[in-house]
Write an enzyme that holds these catalytic residues in place. Structure first.
Site, short mmCIF file in Angstrom:
data_model
loop_
_atom_site.label_atom_id
_atom_site.label_comp_id
_atom_site.label_asym_id
_atom_site.label_seq_id
_atom_site.Cartn_x
_atom_site.Cartn_y
_atom_site.Cartn_z
N HIS A 73 20.94 39.57 6.82
CA HIS A 73 20.99 39.18 5.41
C HIS A 73 21.51 37.75 5.30
CE1 HIS A 73 25.08 40.88 6.15
NE2 HIS A 73 25.40 39.75 5.54
C1 T46 Z 1 28.40 39.50 6.55
C2 T46 Z 1 28.54 40.00 7.94
C3 T46 Z 1 29.13 39.00 8.87
C4 T46 Z 1 31.83 47.06 1.43
O1 T46 Z 1 31.87 48.04 0.68
N1 T46 Z 1 32.76 46.06 1.28
C5 T46 Z 1 32.76 44.96 2.09
O2 T46 Z 1 33.63 44.07 1.91
C6 T46 Z 1 31.75 44.85 3.10
C7 T46 Z 1 31.71 43.62 4.01
C8 T46 Z 1 30.84 45.85 3.24
N2 T46 Z 1 30.88 46.94 2.41
C9 T46 Z 1 29.91 48.02 2.60
C10 T46 Z 1 28.45 47.62 2.38
C11 T46 Z 1 27.71 48.54 3.31
O3 T46 Z 1 27.47 49.77 2.69
O4 T46 Z 1 29.99 48.44 3.97
C12 T46 Z 1 28.71 48.78 4.46
C13 T46 Z 1 28.39 47.96 5.71
O5 T46 Z 1 28.14 46.59 5.33
P1 T46 Z 1 26.94 45.76 5.93
O6 T46 Z 1 25.83 46.63 6.34
O7 T46 Z 1 26.61 44.63 4.97
O8 T46 Z 1 27.64 45.15 7.25
P2 T46 Z 1 27.12 43.99 8.20
O9 T46 Z 1 27.93 44.08 9.43
O10 T46 Z 1 25.64 44.02 8.34
O11 T46 Z 1 27.49 42.62 7.41
C14 T46 Z 1 28.84 42.28 7.16
C15 T46 Z 1 29.03 41.79 5.72
O12 T46 Z 1 28.52 42.77 4.81
C16 T46 Z 1 28.33 40.48 5.46
O13 T46 Z 1 28.78 39.93 4.24
O14 T46 Z 1 28.19 38.31 6.34
O15 T46 Z 1 29.24 41.24 8.05
#
Ligand code: T46
Length: 134
Positions: free
Chosen positions: A51
């Site tokens: 993303h």
């Molecule tokens: C990024 C990279 C480096 C939350 O509820 N609160 C939060 O602060 C975050 C970061 C995530 N979430 C929820 C959203 C999703 O349902 O946790 C779940 C996993 O998040 P995501 O799939 O977006 O995780 P990554 O590792 O793909 O990405 C994360 C961050 O979301 C993003 O901002 O830049 O780490």
């Protein structure tokens, strides 16, 4: 906000007991910190991210182990290897990111400039490319 990335070096304080890094808002972190999260116990072979963010500024620090970020601004791609608690990867603006090659002991700490907001995410690559190249 223009896409921008930079690898920052943090001063390591230490003595014969060990090492310490202090992060202070707007001093050695270039934005006010509203949120801190960390990614750990990532399974072997997993690739995360996929993303970009519209406005968010983030600083990613591998405080244990290692991992690699793929960063793309729409025209150029680069891979940044993080394996040190005294290095921080600053990511601002519209930058596509993927994280991969997490070591078993990897703890990836992220400081963020905003509270969590799903509306700030662009999770579709073609949408990202269109925005990044328009
Ligand atoms: C990024 C990279 C480096 C939350 O509820 N609160 C939060 O602060 C975050 C970061 C995530 N979430 C929820 C959203 C999703 O349902 O946790 C779940 C996993 O998040 P995501 O799939 O977006 O995780 P990554 O590792 O793909 O990405 C994360 C961050 O979301 C993003 O901002 O830049 O780490």
């Amino acid at each position: 906000m223009k896409p921008y990335t930079e690898l920052l070096d943090f001063k390591t304080l230490g003595d014969d007991r060990g090492s310490l890094v202090a992060l202070e808002e707007n001093y050695n972190t270039p934005f006010a910190i509203k949120r801190v999260y960390y990614i750990f116990e990532t399974k072997s072979g997993v690739r995360r991210g996929y993303h970009a963010h519209k406005y968010l500024k983030q600083l990613a620090i591998c405080i244990s182990g290692s991992c690699t970020f793929l960063l793309e601004d729409g025209t150029t791609k680069k891979d940044i290897f993080l394996d040190s608690p005294n290095k921080g990867l600053l990511i601002e603006g519209l930058v596509w990111r993927e994280m991969y090659d997490f070591s078993e002991d990897c703890i990836l700490l992220i400081l963020a400039s905003e509270h969590f907001n799903e509306d700030d995410y662009i999770r579709d690559y073609d949408t990202f490319l269109k925005l990044a190249t328009s």
